[in-house]
Each structure stands twice: as C-alpha cells, then as structure tokens.
Design a protein around this motif. Structure first.
Motif, PDB file in Angstrom:
ATOM      1  N   SER A  41       0.832  -1.205   0.000  1.00  0.00           N
ATOM      2  CA  SER A  41       0.000   0.000   0.000  1.00  0.00           C
ATOM      3  C   SER A  41       0.865   1.253   0.000  1.00  0.00           C
ATOM      4  O   SER A  41       0.567   2.206  -0.725  1.00  0.00           O
ATOM      5  CB  SER A  41      -0.925   0.024   1.213  1.00  0.00           C
ATOM      6  OG  SER A  41      -1.824  -1.050   1.173  1.00  0.00           O
ATOM      7  N   MET A  42       1.917   1.229   0.791  1.00  0.00           N
ATOM      8  CA  MET A  42       2.806   2.399   0.866  1.00  0.00           C
ATOM      9  C   MET A  42       3.420   2.708  -0.500  1.00  0.00           C
ATOM     10  O   MET A  42       3.528   3.876  -0.885  1.00  0.00           O
ATOM     11  CB  MET A  42       3.910   2.168   1.896  1.00  0.00           C
ATOM     12  CG  MET A  42       3.408   2.094   3.329  1.00  0.00           C
ATOM     13  SD  MET A  42       2.640   3.620   3.876  1.00  0.00           S
ATOM     14  CE  MET A  42       4.047   4.688   3.919  1.00  0.00           C
ATOM     15  N   ALA A  93       3.286  11.134  -6.061  1.00  0.00           N
ATOM     16  CA  ALA A  93       4.172  11.671  -7.096  1.00  0.00           C
ATOM     17  C   ALA A  93       3.365  12.031  -8.344  1.00  0.00           C
ATOM     18  O   ALA A  93       3.556  13.098  -8.931  1.00  0.00           O
ATOM     19  CB  ALA A  93       5.258  10.653  -7.432  1.00  0.00           C
ATOM     20  N   TRP A  94       2.458  11.161  -8.739  1.00  0.00           N
ATOM     21  CA  TRP A  94       1.618  11.400  -9.918  1.00  0.00           C
ATOM     22  C   TRP A  94       0.719  12.615  -9.722  1.00  0.00           C
ATOM     23  O   TRP A  94       0.605  13.467 -10.589  1.00  0.00           O
ATOM     24  CB  TRP A  94       0.794  10.143 -10.196  1.00  0.00           C
ATOM     25  CG  TRP A  94      -0.306  10.286 -11.192  1.00  0.00           C
ATOM     26  CD1 TRP A  94      -0.182  10.611 -12.519  1.00  0.00           C
ATOM     27  CD2 TRP A  94      -1.699  10.080 -10.959  1.00  0.00           C
ATOM     28  NE1 TRP A  94      -1.416  10.602 -13.119  1.00  0.00           N
ATOM     29  CE2 TRP A  94      -2.370  10.279 -12.184  1.00  0.00           C
ATOM     30  CE3 TRP A  94      -2.453   9.731  -9.842  1.00  0.00           C
ATOM     31  CZ2 TRP A  94      -3.747  10.150 -12.316  1.00  0.00           C
ATOM     32  CZ3 TRP A  94      -3.812   9.590  -9.972  1.00  0.00           C
ATOM     33  CH2 TRP A  94      -4.448   9.811 -11.200  1.00  0.00           C
ATOM     34  N   ALA A  95       0.081  12.716  -8.553  1.00  0.00           N
ATOM     35  CA  ALA A  95      -0.845  13.818  -8.284  1.00  0.00           C
ATOM     36  C   ALA A  95      -0.119  15.102  -7.884  1.00  0.00           C
ATOM     37  O   ALA A  95      -0.737  16.152  -7.768  1.00  0.00           O
ATOM     38  CB  ALA A  95      -1.833  13.417  -7.198  1.00  0.00           C
ATOM     39  N   ASN A  96       1.187  15.002  -7.649  1.00  0.00           N
ATOM     40  CA  ASN A  96       1.984  16.147  -7.213  1.00  0.00           C
ATOM     41  C   ASN A  96       1.403  16.772  -5.944  1.00  0.00           C
ATOM     42  O   ASN A  96       1.199  17.982  -5.858  1.00  0.00           O
ATOM     43  CB  ASN A  96       2.114  17.185  -8.329  1.00  0.00           C
ATOM     44  CG  ASN A  96       3.239  18.152  -8.056  1.00  0.00           C
ATOM     45  OD1 ASN A  96       4.178  17.836  -7.333  1.00  0.00           O
ATOM     46  ND2 ASN A  96       3.140  19.347  -8.613  1.00  0.00           N
ATOM     47  N   ILE A  97       1.135  15.901  -4.980  1.00  0.00           N
ATOM     48  CA  ILE A  97       0.635  16.343  -3.673  1.00  0.00           C
ATOM     49  C   ILE A  97       1.647  15.927  -2.609  1.00  0.00           C
ATOM     50  O   ILE A  97       2.481  15.055  -2.866  1.00  0.00           O
ATOM     51  CB  ILE A  97      -0.765  15.761  -3.345  1.00  0.00           C
ATOM     52  CG1 ILE A  97      -0.744  14.233  -3.296  1.00  0.00           C
ATOM     53  CG2 ILE A  97      -1.798  16.274  -4.345  1.00  0.00           C
ATOM     54  CD1 ILE A  97      -2.043  13.609  -2.792  1.00  0.00           C
ATOM     55  N   PRO A  98       1.582  16.543  -1.431  1.00  0.00           N
ATOM     56  CA  PRO A  98       2.524  16.162  -0.375  1.00  0.00           C
ATOM     57  C   PRO A  98       2.435  14.675  -0.053  1.00  0.00           C
ATOM     58  O   PRO A  98       1.362  14.077  -0.107  1.00  0.00           O
ATOM     59  CB  PRO A  98       2.069  17.005   0.827  1.00  0.00           C
ATOM     60  CG  PRO A  98       1.295  18.134   0.241  1.00  0.00           C
ATOM     61  CD  PRO A  98       0.676  17.614  -1.019  1.00  0.00           C
ATOM     62  N   HIS A  99       3.579  14.103   0.271  1.00  0.00           N
ATOM     63  CA  HIS A  99       3.651  12.687   0.650  1.00  0.00           C
ATOM     64  C   HIS A  99       2.691  12.414   1.810  1.00  0.00           C
ATOM     65  O   HIS A  99       2.584  13.209   2.735  1.00  0.00           O
ATOM     66  CB  HIS A  99       5.085  12.331   1.045  1.00  0.00           C
ATOM     67  CG  HIS A  99       5.259  10.910   1.435  1.00  0.00           C
ATOM     68  ND1 HIS A  99       5.204   9.882   0.527  1.00  0.00           N
ATOM     69  CD2 HIS A  99       5.459  10.344   2.650  1.00  0.00           C
ATOM     70  CE1 HIS A  99       5.380   8.740   1.165  1.00  0.00           C
ATOM     71  NE2 HIS A  99       5.538   8.995   2.450  1.00  0.00           N
ATOM     72  N   TYR A 109      -6.481  15.098   2.093  1.00  0.00           N
ATOM     73  CA  TYR A 109      -6.834  16.139   1.109  1.00  0.00           C
ATOM     74  C   TYR A 109      -6.959  17.514   1.768  1.00  0.00           C
ATOM     75  O   TYR A 109      -6.725  18.533   1.129  1.00  0.00           O
ATOM     76  CB  TYR A 109      -8.132  15.779   0.379  1.00  0.00           C
ATOM     77  CG  TYR A 109      -9.377  15.963   1.203  1.00  0.00           C
ATOM     78  CD1 TYR A 109     -10.111  17.131   1.121  1.00  0.00           C
ATOM     79  CD2 TYR A 109      -9.810  14.979   2.084  1.00  0.00           C
ATOM     80  CE1 TYR A 109     -11.262  17.319   1.888  1.00  0.00           C
ATOM     81  CE2 TYR A 109     -10.947  15.149   2.847  1.00  0.00           C
ATOM     82  CZ  TYR A 109     -11.661  16.316   2.749  1.00  0.00           C
ATOM     83  OH  TYR A 109     -12.780  16.493   3.522  1.00  0.00           O
ATOM     84  N   LYS A 110      -7.309  17.552   3.051  1.00  0.00           N
ATOM     85  CA  LYS A 110      -7.501  18.823   3.756  1.00  0.00           C
ATOM     86  C   LYS A 110      -6.199  19.610   3.866  1.00  0.00           C
ATOM     87  O   LYS A 110      -6.226  20.838   3.936  1.00  0.00           O
ATOM     88  CB  LYS A 110      -8.070  18.578   5.149  1.00  0.00           C
ATOM     89  CG  LYS A 110      -9.474  18.017   5.138  1.00  0.00           C
ATOM     90  CD  LYS A 110      -9.942  17.711   6.547  1.00  0.00           C
ATOM     91  CE  LYS A 110     -11.333  17.106   6.555  1.00  0.00           C
ATOM     92  NZ  LYS A 110     -11.762  16.724   7.903  1.00  0.00           N
ATOM     93  N   SER A 111      -5.069  18.893   3.898  1.00  0.00           N
ATOM     94  CA  SER A 111      -3.775  19.574   4.042  1.00  0.00           C
ATOM     95  C   SER A 111      -3.155  19.952   2.701  1.00  0.00           C
ATOM     96  O   SER A 111      -2.080  20.555   2.675  1.00  0.00           O
ATOM     97  CB  SER A 111      -2.809  18.687   4.832  1.00  0.00           C
ATOM     98  OG  SER A 111      -2.493  17.524   4.091  1.00  0.00           O
ATOM     99  N   CYS A 112      -3.802  19.604   1.626  1.00  0.00           N
ATOM    100  CA  CYS A 112      -3.266  19.922   0.305  1.00  0.00           C
ATOM    101  C   CYS A 112      -3.628  21.359  -0.074  1.00  0.00           C
ATOM    102  O   CYS A 112      -4.726  21.816   0.224  1.00  0.00           O
ATOM    103  CB  CYS A 112      -3.831  18.966  -0.738  1.00  0.00           C
ATOM    104  SG  CYS A 112      -3.267  17.275  -0.504  1.00  0.00           S
ATOM    105  N   PRO A 113      -2.715  22.039  -0.743  1.00  0.00           N
ATOM    106  CA  PRO A 113      -3.034  23.400  -1.186  1.00  0.00           C
ATOM    107  C   PRO A 113      -4.026  23.349  -2.344  1.00  0.00           C
ATOM    108  O   PRO A 113      -4.111  22.349  -3.047  1.00  0.00           O
ATOM    109  CB  PRO A 113      -1.678  23.926  -1.659  1.00  0.00           C
ATOM    110  CG  PRO A 113      -0.934  22.707  -2.073  1.00  0.00           C
ATOM    111  CD  PRO A 113      -1.387  21.616  -1.158  1.00  0.00           C
TER     112      PRO A 113
END
Length: 176
Positions: free
Chosen positions: A71-72, A80-86, A99-103
């Motif tokens: 899963s990890m 990496a694909w979505a370009n969101i924080p790890h 998702y709440k912590s994503c800009p």
C-alpha cells in the motif's frame, strides 16, 4: 468510548465516486470492514490474521491502508503522480483526511479527496483478489487501476467531463 465517538465523526462523501466507494470508506473509518483481524475478533475461524499482502503483522484497517509495504508503494506513486505532499498517515482517518492539508481550492481538494477514495477502493479490491483467488497484484497494477477508475469516474460523474486521458496520465490535477 472516545475512540468510538471520534470514529463516528461525519465523513463527507465525494460526489463523483460511486456510492459503494463512499460507503466502503465510511465503514473502513469505523473499522467495520472484514479484515483478517476483524474476522478473528468476531470469532470467525481463519488460518491467519496476518496481512494478505505482506504477512508481517495483523491485517487491520490501519495496517492495510497506511502501513503495509504494498500500500505504501502505491501511495508513494499516487502522491508523485498527483503532485501532492507525501502521505504520512498513522490511521485510516489520517489517510482519508489528507486532502484537507493539500493546497488548492475547493474543486482541487474534491478531486484529491475522490482519488484517495478510489485508491482505498483499489487497494481493497487487490486485497480481496489475493485473499479469495490468490491473484497477486503488484503495487504498479494497483496504481494503474487507481488512475483508470479515477479518470473514468471523474470524467463521467462530475463537471470535469472535458478531461483528456493523455494529460490525466501526466497529472490528474492539470486542469487547475
């Protein structure tokens, strides 16, 4: 009792994923899906409570979605694909609230929220394929299923009907 109240917190479903996926995430958040640990807790005889994927520890909701190596790897590729924080999640609740912590604006976060729901659904499907049919899925196959279902459902169930597969494969949030 506090854990039960915390787990009962309302889950705001994602509008563009199928209802079965929203219900699955809600039940997972309440620890009400049939993981091996949950089955053993209900006195259902199973050979082992170890994780179907890694076999290293008891298969719980938290382990299966946030700590299991397979899963990890899927989550790392997803981020990496979505370009969101790890994603650093210690519980399933942390994971689905990532998702709440994503800009980004409300629509951006709704897409990320939905993709997390899709990813959880795909991990669970791969787990069930291995558990019931001994069909092994690599983390890469799980990721490809996330990308494919995410595209199909977002394109056909949301206002983002003009998204293009080629661009989606590069980055699912290209339209923002």
């Amino acid at each position: 009792m506090d854990q039960v109240r915390e787990g009962m917190s309302p889950y705001y479903k994602c509008s563009w994923v199928p209802e079965k996926c929203n219900i699955f995430v809600w039940r997972s958040r309440l620890d009400r899906i049939p993981t091996r640990q949950a089955l053993a807790r209900r006195n259902i005889h199973i050979v082992s409570v170890d994780c179907v994927f890694c076999g290293e520890t008891a298969e719980s909701v938290d382990h299966l979605f946030t700590a299991c190596e397979k899963s990890m790897r899927a989550w790392n590729r997803f981020c990496a694909w979505a370009n969101i924080p790890h994603i650093l999640a210690f519980s399933f609740g942390d994971l689905v609230d990532h998702y709440k912590s994503c800009p980004g604006n409300k629509d951006y976060k709704e897409v990320i929220k939905g993709l997390i729901v899709v990813a959880c659904w795909c991990i669970w499907k791969a787990r069930n394929a291995k558990f019931f049919s001994s069909m092994e899925s690599s983390w890469g196959e799980i990721f490809r299923e996330i990308r494919t279902l995410g595209f199909f459902w977002l394109k056909n169930r949301s206002k983002h009907c003009n998204i293009e597969w080629i661009e989606w494969c590069k980055s699912p949030l290209y339209m923002f």
